[in-house]
Design a protein around this motif. Structure first.
Motif: not given
Length: 181
Positions: A21-43
């Motif tokens: 169960r711990s391994l499945r949760e690790a695979d499905t968990r989405v790690v949200i990484r916060r990018e700063s405004l200046w690191q966004r390609l769209a900007l």
């Protein structure tokens, strides 16, 4: 060797399901990484597009802008006492104006004739007859291009103007052009 001295212990029945169960949760968990405004390609893509658009607009405006024509101003003064009597100005790119500053008396049977001559010209050019106290407009397409220090004068001629195509009478007012942009 230390592990051999300890008797083996069978893991509990819930250990393997908990590990899976711990391994499945690790695979499905989405790690949200916060990018700063200046690191966004769209900007950066948006800023580049806006800069390019602004550059193109400015380039088009510069190409379509009419080239400014220089303006000239002349004060015609009486040669005897330097009293200003007329002003010449290029109010537009199409004509020049001879503007009276007063009303001069012209003897009967005589007329004022308007002349100009640039330094490189062979002879003066008549710009027409002038009625005292009235503004005269002369189309610039009748003249070669105006230039700084160009001579302008009003002469007193016989009725109908100079018969020779050159000034024959006395100079009443004279002045030189000054470029004023």
């Amino acid at each position: 060797p230390l592990a051999e001295r300890v008797p083996p212990v069978e893991p509990g029945a819930n250990l393997w399901p908990r590990i899976e169960r711990s391994l499945r949760e690790a695979d499905t968990r989405v790690v949200i990484r916060r990018e700063s405004l200046w690191q966004r390609l769209a900007l950066w893509q948006g800023l580049s597009a806006a800069g390019l658009a602004a550059s193109l607009v400015l380039a088009v405006l510069l190409l379509l802008r009419p080239v400014p024509t220089p303006s000239y101003l002349v004060v015609l003064a009486a040669p005897s006492d330097r009293t200003p009597g007329w002003v010449i100005q290029t109010a537009s790119a199409h004509d020049l104006q001879l503007i009276p500053l007063g009303r001069d008396a012209v003897p009967s049977g005589k007329t004022l004739q308007f002349w100009t001559k640039a330094d490189a010209w062979q002879s003066p050019v008549s710009l027409g007859l002038v009625q005292p106290g009235r503004t005269l407009q002369v189309p610039l397409d009748r003249l070669p291009p105006l230039e700084a220090n160009q001579l302008f004068e009003l002469t007193l001629e016989d009725q109908g103007g100079s018969p020779t195509g050159r000034p024959t009478g006395p100079i009443q007012f004279i002045g030189r052009a000054v470029k004023v942009l």
